[in-house]
Design a protein around this motif. Structure first.
Motif, short mmCIF file in Angstrom:
data_model
loop_
_atom_site.label_atom_id
_atom_site.label_comp_id
_atom_site.label_asym_id
_atom_site.label_seq_id
_atom_site.Cartn_x
_atom_site.Cartn_y
_atom_site.Cartn_z
N ILE A 164 11.99 -5.04 -4.50
CA ILE A 164 11.94 -5.67 -5.83
C ILE A 164 11.10 -6.94 -5.79
CG2 ILE A 164 13.33 -6.79 -7.63
CD1 ILE A 164 15.62 -4.81 -6.76
N ASN A 165 11.33 -7.79 -4.79
CA ASN A 165 10.55 -9.04 -4.67
C ASN A 165 9.08 -8.77 -4.41
OD1 ASN A 165 12.65 -10.77 -5.21
ND2 ASN A 165 13.11 -11.19 -3.07
N ILE A 166 8.80 -7.75 -3.61
CA ILE A 166 7.39 -7.42 -3.31
C ILE A 166 6.68 -6.93 -4.57
CG2 ILE A 166 5.89 -5.79 -2.06
CD1 ILE A 166 7.83 -6.10 0.31
N VAL A 167 7.36 -6.09 -5.36
CA VAL A 167 6.77 -5.59 -6.61
C VAL A 167 6.55 -6.75 -7.60
CG1 VAL A 167 7.19 -4.12 -8.64
CG2 VAL A 167 7.65 -3.25 -6.34
N LYS A 168 7.52 -7.66 -7.69
CA LYS A 168 7.40 -8.80 -8.61
C LYS A 168 6.29 -9.76 -8.19
CE LYS A 168 12.16 -9.12 -10.30
NZ LYS A 168 13.41 -9.90 -10.23
N ASN A 169 6.10 -9.91 -6.89
CA ASN A 169 5.13 -10.89 -6.37
C ASN A 169 4.05 -10.20 -5.54
OD1 ASN A 169 6.66 -13.44 -7.15
ND2 ASN A 169 8.20 -12.36 -5.95
N VAL A 173 1.81 -10.78 -1.34
CA VAL A 173 1.72 -9.87 -0.19
C VAL A 173 0.33 -9.27 -0.06
CG1 VAL A 173 2.63 -7.76 0.84
CG2 VAL A 173 4.17 -9.31 -0.33
N PHE A 174 -0.20 -8.73 -1.16
CA PHE A 174 -1.42 -7.92 -1.06
C PHE A 174 -2.72 -8.71 -0.99
CE2 PHE A 174 1.73 -4.88 -2.66
CZ PHE A 174 1.62 -3.93 -1.66
N LYS A 175 -2.74 -9.92 -1.55
CA LYS A 175 -3.97 -10.71 -1.46
C LYS A 175 -4.25 -11.12 -0.01
CE LYS A 175 -6.36 -14.61 -3.52
NZ LYS A 175 -6.26 -15.78 -4.41
N PRO A 176 -3.28 -11.73 0.71
CA PRO A 176 -3.56 -12.03 2.12
C PRO A 176 -3.76 -10.78 2.97
CG PRO A 176 -1.29 -12.61 1.56
CD PRO A 176 -1.97 -12.23 0.29
N LEU A 177 -3.06 -9.70 2.62
CA LEU A 177 -3.21 -8.45 3.35
C LEU A 177 -4.64 -7.94 3.24
CD1 LEU A 177 -1.91 -6.08 4.94
CD2 LEU A 177 -1.43 -5.03 2.73
N PHE A 178 -5.17 -7.92 2.02
CA PHE A 178 -6.52 -7.44 1.78
C PHE A 178 -7.55 -8.29 2.53
CE2 PHE A 178 -10.46 -7.37 -0.73
CZ PHE A 178 -10.74 -6.02 -0.67
N VAL A 179 -7.42 -9.62 2.43
CA VAL A 179 -8.36 -10.53 3.10
C VAL A 179 -8.30 -10.33 4.62
CG1 VAL A 179 -8.85 -12.96 3.60
CG2 VAL A 179 -8.33 -12.25 1.26
N SER A 180 -7.09 -10.25 5.14
CA SER A 180 -6.90 -10.09 6.58
C SER A 180 -7.46 -8.76 7.08
CB SER A 180 -5.41 -10.18 6.90
OG SER A 180 -5.20 -10.13 8.26
N ILE A 181 -7.25 -7.69 6.33
CA ILE A 181 -7.76 -6.37 6.72
C ILE A 181 -9.28 -6.37 6.73
CG2 ILE A 181 -8.00 -3.98 5.93
CD1 ILE A 181 -5.03 -4.11 5.17
N MET A 182 -9.89 -6.97 5.72
CA MET A 182 -11.35 -7.03 5.68
C MET A 182 -11.91 -7.79 6.89
SD MET A 182 -12.52 -5.31 3.21
CE MET A 182 -11.22 -4.11 3.32
N GLU A 183 -11.23 -8.88 7.26
CA GLU A 183 -11.67 -9.65 8.42
C GLU A 183 -11.56 -8.82 9.70
OE1 GLU A 183 -9.24 -13.16 8.34
OE2 GLU A 183 -10.40 -14.09 6.74
N ARG A 184 -10.44 -8.11 9.84
CA ARG A 184 -10.24 -7.30 11.04
C ARG A 184 -11.23 -6.14 11.12
NH1 ARG A 184 -5.01 -7.60 13.26
NH2 ARG A 184 -5.76 -6.11 14.79
N ILE A 185 -11.52 -5.52 9.99
CA ILE A 185 -12.49 -4.42 9.97
C ILE A 185 -13.88 -4.93 10.36
CG2 ILE A 185 -13.73 -2.82 8.45
CD1 ILE A 185 -11.02 -2.32 7.06
N ASN A 186 -14.24 -6.10 9.87
CA ASN A 186 -15.52 -6.70 10.26
C ASN A 186 -15.55 -6.98 11.75
OD1 ASN A 186 -16.78 -6.67 7.77
ND2 ASN A 186 -15.99 -8.66 7.17
N GLU A 187 -14.43 -7.45 12.31
CA GLU A 187 -14.36 -7.71 13.75
C GLU A 187 -14.61 -6.42 14.54
OE1 GLU A 187 -10.58 -9.45 14.67
OE2 GLU A 187 -10.93 -11.16 13.34
#
Length: 198
Positions: A164-169, A173-187
């Motif tokens: 419930i909290n993840i869906v509400k906010n 969760v997903f903004k840092p996840l997306f940024v972090s994944i893009m950085e790791r893929i570039n690495e």
């Protein structure tokens, strides 16, 4: 140079064996074939000195997926079919884990490039395709690691991590996840290129 070429051919054979194994396991119907598949898995675990603790941890993580699939098949078809599907999924997951330890990202990218070579006729660059497939495969463990890291950070900050909290906010969760994944893929991409995979 010849030894390197032989090793590369062996890597291609490993990949083809993996594909044939995964495809055939869902077509076999006899218990003898499943026992043969289990024997192959056990033999490869011993031959490649696979860490059993890591393998079991990996199986525990995917056990929910296997269980849900088996339950659905139990209702749709029957209990015997559900058990068989569950066993097949576990065997495939074990083989996938073994295969991930048999080839490095670099070796896998090279194998994919060679297998995609006929696609040059359609204007597709095999090197780009090999890199793309390698990054896509490495995406799954990266996603799991990043979700665990974000979950831990949120817990430390006092955020109650539940559906419930993840869906509400979602942005938390997903903004840092997306940024972090893009950085790791570039690495990963830069790492492959630094090792000579241009």
């Amino acid at each position: 140079m010849k030894l390197k070429h032989i090793k590369h051919i062996i890597n291609i054979i490993k990949f083809i064996f993996f594909l044939v194994y995964v495809i055939l396991i869902f077509f076999v119907k006899s218990n003898i074939a499943l026992i043969a598949a289990l024997t192959i898995d056990v033999t490869l675990i011993i031959a490649y000195k696979i860490n059993l603790k890591s393998l079991i941890d990996n199986l525990i993580k995917i056990s929910i997926f296997v269980l849900i699939t088996a339950i659905i098949n139990a209702f749709v078809v029957n209990i015997n079919y559900a058990i068989t599907i569950g066993i097949k999924l576990i065997l495939v997951c074990v083989m996938t884990y073994i295969f991930s330890k048999m080839l490095s990202y670099m070796e896998f990218a090279t194998v994919m490039e060679d297998l995609a070579h006929p696609l040059k006729l359609f204007g597709i660059n095999p090197k780009d395709l090999g890199l793309l497939v390698t990054i896509a495969i490495s995406f799954i463990p990266i996603l799991r690691e990043e979700l665990e890291r974000i979950k831990y950070v949120l817990l430390v900050k006092g955020f109650k991590v539940n559906t419930i909290n993840i869906v509400k906010n979602m942005n938390i969760v997903f903004k840092p996840l997306f940024v972090s994944i893009m950085e790791r893929i570039n690495e990963i991409e830069y790492s492959l290129k630094a090792k000579g995979y241009q």
